[in-house]
Design a protein around this motif. Structure first.
Motif, PDB file in Angstrom:
ATOM      1  N   THR A 265       9.098   1.391  -0.411  1.00  0.00           N
ATOM      2  CA  THR A 265       8.224   2.672  -0.171  1.00  0.00           C
ATOM      3  C   THR A 265       8.875   2.934  -1.193  1.00  0.00           C
ATOM      4  O   THR A 265      10.337   3.562  -1.283  1.00  0.00           O
ATOM      5  N   ASP A 290       5.695   3.416 -12.986  1.00  0.00           N
ATOM      6  CA  ASP A 290       3.920   3.434 -11.760  1.00  0.00           C
ATOM      7  C   ASP A 290       5.324   3.174 -10.061  1.00  0.00           C
ATOM      8  O   ASP A 290       6.770   3.291 -10.409  1.00  0.00           O
ATOM      9  N   ASN A 292       5.506   2.044  -5.637  1.00  0.00           N
ATOM     10  CA  ASN A 292       4.725   1.820  -4.508  1.00  0.00           C
ATOM     11  C   ASN A 292       4.961   3.031  -3.307  1.00  0.00           C
ATOM     12  O   ASN A 292       5.688   3.393  -3.530  1.00  0.00           O
ATOM     13  N   CYS A 293       3.709   3.657  -2.942  1.00  0.00           N
ATOM     14  CA  CYS A 293       3.806   4.768  -1.877  1.00  0.00           C
ATOM     15  C   CYS A 293       3.024   4.650  -1.030  1.00  0.00           C
ATOM     16  O   CYS A 293       2.128   3.904  -1.083  1.00  0.00           O
ATOM     17  N   ALA A 312       6.116   9.918 -13.460  1.00  0.00           N
ATOM     18  CA  ALA A 312       5.135   9.189 -13.211  1.00  0.00           C
ATOM     19  C   ALA A 312       4.001   8.689 -13.051  1.00  0.00           C
ATOM     20  O   ALA A 312       3.252   9.826 -13.373  1.00  0.00           O
ATOM     21  N   PHE A 315       0.900   5.746  -8.253  1.00  0.00           N
ATOM     22  CA  PHE A 315       1.274   5.050  -6.944  1.00  0.00           C
ATOM     23  C   PHE A 315       0.168   4.024  -6.874  1.00  0.00           C
ATOM     24  O   PHE A 315      -1.147   4.117  -6.885  1.00  0.00           O
ATOM     25  N   VAL A 317      -0.750   2.592  -3.364  1.00  0.00           N
ATOM     26  CA  VAL A 317      -0.861   2.807  -2.384  1.00  0.00           C
ATOM     27  C   VAL A 317      -2.130   1.761  -1.304  1.00  0.00           C
ATOM     28  O   VAL A 317      -2.971   1.812  -1.878  1.00  0.00           O
ATOM     29  N   CYS A 353      -2.425  14.094  -5.720  1.00  0.00           N
ATOM     30  CA  CYS A 353      -2.107  13.059  -7.305  1.00  0.00           C
ATOM     31  C   CYS A 353      -3.076  12.996  -8.078  1.00  0.00           C
ATOM     32  O   CYS A 353      -2.808  13.521  -9.558  1.00  0.00           O
ATOM     33  N   VAL A 360      -3.567   6.759  -8.494  1.00  0.00           N
ATOM     34  CA  VAL A 360      -3.294   6.049  -7.563  1.00  0.00           C
ATOM     35  C   VAL A 360      -4.739   4.958  -7.807  1.00  0.00           C
ATOM     36  O   VAL A 360      -5.780   4.577  -7.595  1.00  0.00           O
TER      37      VAL A 360
END
Length: 515
Positions: A265, A290, A292-293, A312, A315, A317, A353, A360
């Protein structure tokens, strides 16, 4: 010691290190990140190191044997995974048969969770490293080099004596807390691997992958790395150390178009993330990244805009399910009171985002506890409503060492015991979980339908066409991913599926990996 770090032959482009190992429909192939980090530690400690990623490079078992002979290798550190474990054991048996003096050590999540059970499967297997294994490998090599007893090597489960000797479990090794001690894994990639071999469907290509932290404070029942490897206590690399690796990649690997941060995370501490972002901005970082979130981190557009300015781009997700009861059953949140607001938070996160300029990639999973046919349809509707840039739909893959696996076993939801059944005959994701009202075949079929429904929607195709015309880098990514994915959109996995009796066996030792 002359030591080979081996990601062993199996299906071509079998992505062993990803959270759900398989040949992917998008063409995604993960770097052997953990294996490469351990190789870097061994280099640092004076060993003569070789690294072979057989699924990426097309190596057969015989080609690996020939390389071991040509380089006069003393020891092999072999990666493993649950779906490939029968094959991985067979590979080690072949290597030891060809070179009986060879020292072998198995690493990876499957053997970390089932060390004694794995060693009992073959008398050719000598030892297994538990959890994070960089320093266990280092100490095992040192012991082998001088003939010392292995009892002093923390984190090791090993066989005393030849044949079916006593299996010994050593003291558990403490997690590595000073992550700055570890070498840059990108240096190991540059030395041994061909970077264009590796591809993430959601990322610009070519890319490299590294971590800025280890651990995850959340306890999602299905998530394999925190439960079997990195734990739930957060440990961070220093901001300067991370920024230094960004600079190394930009300077020494000019072909690289993006960095994937493979932290379990990425945004746990917003102050720390902001500190890193500001350091990257200060240094003039031009490499997109990129990461992971989670969706429920409470990030506002101002915060996300700073992270975007630092590089960034996207993400990844885990939204998982469109049903609150399913989210609750997988323990997605540490506080169940947050479950009722989870989907509202997800929609806010995606919109924020997008407002900040960050794309995303959505991950959706079916087959968890409390799943019903109706909840699966909610998940598909949820995915379409979120409108992420890309999406993946998985049948649940329960792995040893996770609470999801324990729960499924307890409820008799796993009705296939053959590890090979975790994949189709061509190495694609399969599911061995059969719920009271949903079979594992239905889980796979739903994911095929969901994938078609998401990617072939006219509005999505129009969005991708506009994105591709606007940015040539995104055009390259979209074309590369779509060319691989298109055959599965048309045919799905149905033609790939097979019974446990016909699951893939170990590769023919005289065949190439692309046979």
């Amino acid at each position: 010691m002359r030591v080979l770090f081996l990601n062993p032959p199996f299906h071509p482009r079998f992505s062993r290190e990803q959270r759900s190992p398989a040949v992917t429909k998008s063409g995604t192939l993960y770097y052997p990140k953990w294996l490469a980090t351990a190789a870097g530690v061994a280099i640092k400690n004076g060993h003569e190191v070789d690294l072979v990623d057989a699924p990426a490079g097309g190596y057969s078992v015989q080609a690996v044997i020939d390389r071991i002979e040509a380089k006069n290798i003393d020891a092999v550190v072999c990666d493993t995974s649950t779906p490939s474990i029968l094959n991985d054991i067979s590979v080690i048996e072949s290597l030891v048969a060809a070179r009986p003096s060879l020292h072998t050590l198995m690493v990876g999540r499957h053997v970390s969770s089932l060390p004694k059970e794995t060693l009992a499967m073959s008398t050719s297997l000598q030892a297994v490293a538990i959890r994070e294994y960089e320093y266990t490998v280092r100490d095992w090599l040192a012991a082998k080099a001088c003939g010392a007893d292995l009892s002093s090597v923390d984190g090791l489960v090993w066989r005393r004596g030849a044949g079916a000797g006593e299996i010994v479990t050593n003291t558990q090794r403490a997690a590595i807390h000073n992550l700055d001690e570890l070498p840059f894994v990108s240096e190991v990639y540059k030395r041994f691997l061909h970077t264009p071999d590796y591809f993430y469907g959601h990322s610009l290509w070519p890319l490299v992958v590294f971590d800025t932290s280890r651990g995850c404070p959340y306890h999602c029942s299905f998530c394999v790395y925190p439960q079997t490897f990195s734990g739930h206590t957060m440990r961070y690399r220093s901001v300067a150390n991370v920024a230094d690796e960004f600079e190394y990649v930009a300077r020494e690997m000019p072909e690289i178009k993006t960095v994937m941060l493979e932290d379990d995370t990425f945004i746990v501490s917003k102050p720390r993330t902001l500190e890193l972002a500001k350091e990257l901005i200060k240094r003039g970082n031009k490499l997109p990244f990129d990461a992971n979130c989670r969706a429920d981190i409470g990030a506002d557009v101002e915060f996300l805009s700073v992270v975007h300015q630092a590089g960034a781009r996207l993400f990844c997700v885990g939204f998982e399910s469109g049903d609150v009861e399913v989210i609750n059953g997988m323990k997605k949140n540490n506080d169940d009171r947050r479950d009722s607001k989870y989907h509202e938070e997800a929609h806010k996160f995606v919109r924020r985002c997008q407002d900040a300029g960050i794309m995303v990639h959505g991950c959706f999973m079916v087959g968890n506890l409390n799943e019903t046919p109706a909840s699966m349809e909610k998940t598909l509707d949820f995915a379409k409503a979120l409108r992420p840039d890309t999406a993946q739909f998985f049948p649940i893959m329960v792995y040893p060492g996770t609470t999801a696996y324990q729960e499924a076993k307890k409820r008799d939801y796993i009705q296939i015991e053959d590890w090979g059944a975790w994949l189709t005959k061509d190495g694609l994701h399969n599911s061995v979980v059969t719920l009271p009202n949903i079979t594992h075949e239905q889980l796979v079929s739903f994911c095929d339908r969901a994938r078609r429904s998401f990617y072939l929607a006219p509005s999505y195709l129009l969005y991708k066409a506009k994105q591709s015309l606007k940015d040539r880098r995104e055009l390259q990514r979209n074309l590369k991913g779509f060319l691989t994915l298109s055959k599965y959109l048309l045919k799905g996995s149905e033609h790939e599926k097979t019974s446990a009796a016909t699951t893939p066996q170990a590769p023919n030792k005289t065949q190439g990996a692309t046979a």
